[in-house]
Scaffold this motif. Structure first.
Motif, PDB file in Angstrom:
ATOM      1  N   GLU A 133       0.820  -1.207   0.000  1.00 18.84           N
ATOM      2  CA  GLU A 133       0.000   0.000   0.000  1.00 18.84           C
ATOM      3  C   GLU A 133       0.854   1.257   0.000  1.00 18.84           C
ATOM      4  O   GLU A 133       0.431   2.304  -0.496  1.00 18.84           O
ATOM      5  CB  GLU A 133      -0.931   0.015   1.207  1.00 18.84           C
ATOM      6  CG  GLU A 133      -2.072  -0.982   1.118  1.00 18.84           C
ATOM      7  CD  GLU A 133      -3.024  -0.877   2.278  1.00 18.84           C
ATOM      8  OE1 GLU A 133      -2.750  -0.092   3.220  1.00 18.84           O
ATOM      9  OE2 GLU A 133      -4.049  -1.580   2.266  1.00 18.84           O
ATOM     10  N   LEU A 134       2.046   1.168   0.559  1.00 20.60           N
ATOM     11  CA  LEU A 134       2.973   2.304   0.604  1.00 20.60           C
ATOM     12  C   LEU A 134       3.936   2.301  -0.580  1.00 20.60           C
ATOM     13  O   LEU A 134       4.887   3.086  -0.608  1.00 20.60           O
ATOM     14  CB  LEU A 134       3.763   2.278   1.918  1.00 20.60           C
ATOM     15  CG  LEU A 134       2.947   2.584   3.186  1.00 20.60           C
ATOM     16  CD1 LEU A 134       3.764   2.292   4.430  1.00 20.60           C
ATOM     17  CD2 LEU A 134       2.478   4.034   3.181  1.00 20.60           C
ATOM     18  N   GLY A 135       3.702   1.420  -1.549  1.00 24.58           N
ATOM     19  CA  GLY A 135       4.574   1.365  -2.713  1.00 24.58           C
ATOM     20  C   GLY A 135       5.887   0.668  -2.449  1.00 24.58           C
ATOM     21  O   GLY A 135       6.832   0.815  -3.231  1.00 24.58           O
ATOM     22  N   LEU A 136       5.943  -0.126  -1.382  1.00 23.00           N
ATOM     23  CA  LEU A 136       7.185  -0.779  -0.968  1.00 23.00           C
ATOM     24  C   LEU A 136       7.058  -2.293  -1.103  1.00 23.00           C
ATOM     25  O   LEU A 136       6.100  -2.809  -1.661  1.00 23.00           O
ATOM     26  CB  LEU A 136       7.517  -0.386   0.481  1.00 23.00           C
ATOM     27  CG  LEU A 136       7.697   1.115   0.724  1.00 23.00           C
ATOM     28  CD1 LEU A 136       7.812   1.403   2.222  1.00 23.00           C
ATOM     29  CD2 LEU A 136       8.934   1.635  -0.018  1.00 23.00           C
ATOM     30  N   VAL A 137       8.050  -3.004  -0.606  1.00 27.31           N
ATOM     31  CA  VAL A 137       8.033  -4.464  -0.553  1.00 27.31           C
ATOM     32  C   VAL A 137       8.246  -4.890   0.903  1.00 27.31           C
ATOM     33  O   VAL A 137       8.687  -4.088   1.727  1.00 27.31           O
ATOM     34  CB  VAL A 137       9.137  -5.078  -1.456  1.00 27.31           C
ATOM     35  CG1 VAL A 137       8.912  -4.711  -2.912  1.00 27.31           C
ATOM     36  CG2 VAL A 137      10.533  -4.643  -0.988  1.00 27.31           C
ATOM     37  N   PRO A 138       7.957  -6.131   1.222  1.00 25.73           N
ATOM     38  CA  PRO A 138       8.167  -6.598   2.601  1.00 25.73           C
ATOM     39  C   PRO A 138       9.633  -6.503   3.023  1.00 25.73           C
ATOM     40  O   PRO A 138      10.536  -6.423   2.193  1.00 25.73           O
ATOM     41  CB  PRO A 138       7.704  -8.059   2.557  1.00 25.73           C
ATOM     42  CG  PRO A 138       6.792  -8.130   1.392  1.00 25.73           C
ATOM     43  CD  PRO A 138       7.344  -7.165   0.387  1.00 25.73           C
ATOM     44  N   GLU A 139       9.845  -6.527   4.336  1.00 28.06           N
ATOM     45  CA  GLU A 139      11.192  -6.462   4.891  1.00 28.06           C
ATOM     46  C   GLU A 139      11.347  -7.503   5.995  1.00 28.06           C
ATOM     47  O   GLU A 139      10.423  -8.261   6.269  1.00 28.06           O
ATOM     48  CB  GLU A 139      11.510  -5.040   5.408  1.00 28.06           C
ATOM     49  CG  GLU A 139      10.333  -4.317   6.047  1.00 28.06           C
ATOM     50  CD  GLU A 139      10.047  -4.698   7.467  1.00 28.06           C
ATOM     51  OE1 GLU A 139      10.024  -5.907   7.781  1.00 28.06           O
ATOM     52  OE2 GLU A 139       9.829  -3.799   8.277  1.00 28.06           O
ATOM     53  N   LEU A 233      11.665   2.422  -2.787  1.00 28.13           N
ATOM     54  CA  LEU A 233      11.671   3.644  -1.996  1.00 28.13           C
ATOM     55  C   LEU A 233      11.884   4.873  -2.870  1.00 28.13           C
ATOM     56  O   LEU A 233      11.353   5.956  -2.580  1.00 28.13           O
ATOM     57  CB  LEU A 233      12.779   3.541  -0.938  1.00 28.13           C
ATOM     58  CG  LEU A 233      12.818   4.545   0.201  1.00 28.13           C
ATOM     59  CD1 LEU A 233      11.526   4.506   1.007  1.00 28.13           C
ATOM     60  CD2 LEU A 233      14.013   4.252   1.104  1.00 28.13           C
ATOM     61  N   ARG A 234      12.655   4.726  -3.951  1.00 25.02           N
ATOM     62  CA  ARG A 234      12.942   5.848  -4.855  1.00 25.02           C
ATOM     63  C   ARG A 234      11.854   6.022  -5.918  1.00 25.02           C
ATOM     64  O   ARG A 234      11.849   7.009  -6.635  1.00 25.02           O
ATOM     65  CB  ARG A 234      14.275   5.621  -5.575  1.00 25.02           C
ATOM     66  CG  ARG A 234      15.441   5.237  -4.678  1.00 25.02           C
ATOM     67  CD  ARG A 234      15.865   6.349  -3.765  1.00 25.02           C
ATOM     68  NE  ARG A 234      16.977   5.955  -2.921  1.00 25.02           N
ATOM     69  CZ  ARG A 234      17.191   6.455  -1.712  1.00 25.02           C
ATOM     70  NH1 ARG A 234      16.371   7.353  -1.225  1.00 25.02           N
ATOM     71  NH2 ARG A 234      18.219   6.049  -0.990  1.00 25.02           N
ATOM     72  N   ALA A 235      10.958   5.058  -6.044  1.00 26.40           N
ATOM     73  CA  ALA A 235       9.971   5.072  -7.122  1.00 26.40           C
ATOM     74  C   ALA A 235       8.870   6.095  -6.842  1.00 26.40           C
ATOM     75  O   ALA A 235       8.535   6.385  -5.692  1.00 26.40           O
ATOM     76  CB  ALA A 235       9.367   3.686  -7.288  1.00 26.40           C
ATOM     77  N   ALA A 238       5.970   5.093  -4.293  1.00 23.29           N
ATOM     78  CA  ALA A 238       6.223   5.244  -2.861  1.00 23.29           C
ATOM     79  C   ALA A 238       6.213   6.708  -2.458  1.00 23.29           C
ATOM     80  O   ALA A 238       5.661   7.071  -1.406  1.00 23.29           O
ATOM     81  CB  ALA A 238       7.546   4.594  -2.492  1.00 23.29           C
ATOM     82  N   GLN A 239       6.815   7.562  -3.263  1.00 16.93           N
ATOM     83  CA  GLN A 239       6.836   8.984  -2.948  1.00 16.93           C
ATOM     84  C   GLN A 239       5.417   9.542  -2.849  1.00 16.93           C
ATOM     85  O   GLN A 239       5.097  10.322  -1.946  1.00 16.93           O
ATOM     86  CB  GLN A 239       7.635   9.738  -4.013  1.00 16.93           C
ATOM     87  CG  GLN A 239       9.099   9.329  -4.117  1.00 16.93           C
ATOM     88  CD  GLN A 239       9.861   9.554  -2.819  1.00 16.93           C
ATOM     89  OE1 GLN A 239       9.762  10.614  -2.206  1.00 16.93           O
ATOM     90  NE2 GLN A 239      10.617   8.556  -2.400  1.00 16.93           N
ATOM     91  N   ALA A 240       4.553   9.124  -3.766  1.00 16.75           N
ATOM     92  CA  ALA A 240       3.166   9.586  -3.739  1.00 16.75           C
ATOM     93  C   ALA A 240       2.435   9.040  -2.514  1.00 16.75           C
ATOM     94  O   ALA A 240       1.651   9.750  -1.868  1.00 16.75           O
ATOM     95  CB  ALA A 240       2.448   9.162  -5.018  1.00 16.75           C
ATOM     96  N   GLY A 247       0.252  13.886   4.438  1.00 15.74           N
ATOM     97  CA  GLY A 247      -0.763  14.921   4.320  1.00 15.74           C
ATOM     98  C   GLY A 247      -1.939  14.659   5.219  1.00 15.74           C
ATOM     99  O   GLY A 247      -2.457  15.556   5.887  1.00 15.74           O
ATOM    100  N   ARG A 248      -2.364  13.369   5.286  1.00 16.96           N
ATOM    101  CA  ARG A 248      -3.464  13.014   6.175  1.00 16.96           C
ATOM    102  C   ARG A 248      -3.084  13.143   7.626  1.00 16.96           C
ATOM    103  O   ARG A 248      -3.902  13.414   8.475  1.00 16.96           O
ATOM    104  CB  ARG A 248      -3.901  11.567   5.921  1.00 16.96           C
ATOM    105  CG  ARG A 248      -4.647  11.354   4.612  1.00 16.96           C
ATOM    106  CD  ARG A 248      -5.438  10.051   4.668  1.00 16.96           C
ATOM    107  NE  ARG A 248      -4.586   8.912   4.938  1.00 16.96           N
ATOM    108  CZ  ARG A 248      -4.019   8.176   3.990  1.00 16.96           C
ATOM    109  NH1 ARG A 248      -4.194   8.468   2.728  1.00 16.96           N
ATOM    110  NH2 ARG A 248      -3.262   7.141   4.308  1.00 16.96           N
TER     111      ARG A 248
END
Length: 252
Positions: A133-139, A233-235, A238-240, A247-248
């Motif tokens: 959901e955050l534009g990332l992958v699992p860690e 993270l650079r994509a 993810a930034q959006a 913002g929320r």
């Protein structure tokens, strides 16, 4: 060290690492990751410490990364990030680890428990891994560990669809050892830690290594995740996502 990480060593050989930032639901900053990493490394080196217990300030285990702090440090390579250094230490720690989960456990708040030898939860525990959901992958090697615990299809729901689950479902899936009232949770986790700390140390560590299986494969998965995480993270996605979340999060 961090003012939001409380570390206490008990007389019966248990090191308690308590995440203590209740006003932010125990969201983790770089300084907090550094403090926990150091506490784990010291536990491995200390003859007097035979078990580690993770807990949060009452009402929350951890809301995951403090995104504002995380974004502020995102200009540096992720391989240098305190979060990744903590995850690496977590994966390599030889001292038995126990989690006492009360309230929300988001992101690393959930994936941390996959590295623990025993996990206990209160009925209020709520687990979720919203990386996609955050534009990332699992860690934290969760893409390797979770399917081996719950099966590929269930892990896909949790990691790809970010589907959350409560304490009872976690118990049914074998992700926690037991569910108990919040007032008894930490006491029970520490009692189990004291039992582990009282056992022959070498036998505990050798048995633990046998149970956990292929350490090299798990660490390889962790490092592969870290490479993919930095790329995502650079994509723009993810930034959006971070911008929307922050913002929320701003007060009205």
């Amino acid at each position: 060290m961090s003012e939001h990480i409380a570390i206490e060593d008990t007389a019966d050989g248990v090191r308690l690492i308590r995440i203590d930032r209740p006003e932010k639901k125990n969201a983790l900053t770089g300084a907090m990751y550094d403090a926990m990493r150091g506490a784990l490394a010291e536990a491995d080196a200390a003859d007097a410490v035979g078990a580690v217990v993770f807990a949060g300030a009452p009402g929350a285990f951890s809301a995951g990364n403090d995104l504002a702090d995380f974004v502020a440090g995102a200009s540096k390579p992720f391989r240098e990030a305190p979060a990744l250094q903590f995850i690496r230490q977590l994966a390599r720690t030889r001292t038995p680890m126990i989690a006492a989960v009360d309230g929300i456990a988001v992101g690393i708040g959930t994936t941390l428990t996959l590295h623990c030898d025993l996990v206990y939860a209160s009925p209020a525990a709520r687990f979720r891994m919203p990386f996609v959901e955050l534009g990332l992958v699992p860690e934290a090697a969760s893409s390797y560990l979770l399917p081996r615990r719950v099966g590929l299809l269930k892990a896909t729901e949790m990691l790809l669809l970010s589907q959350g689950f409560d304490a009872d479902e976690a118990l049914g899936l074998g992700l926690v050892n037991g569910v108990m009232p919040a007032g008894l949770l930490l006491e029970h986790a520490q009692a189990q830690g004291a039992r582990l700390a009282g056992l022959p140390r070498g036998a505990v560590q050798a048995t633990r290594a046998l149970i956990r299986g292929d350490q090299a494969a798990m660490e390889a998965a962790l490092e592969a995740e870290a490479v993919a995480f930095e790329e995502r993270l650079r994509a723009p996605e993810a930034q959006a996502a971070f911008a929307r979340f922050l913002g929320r999060a701003k007060p009205a």
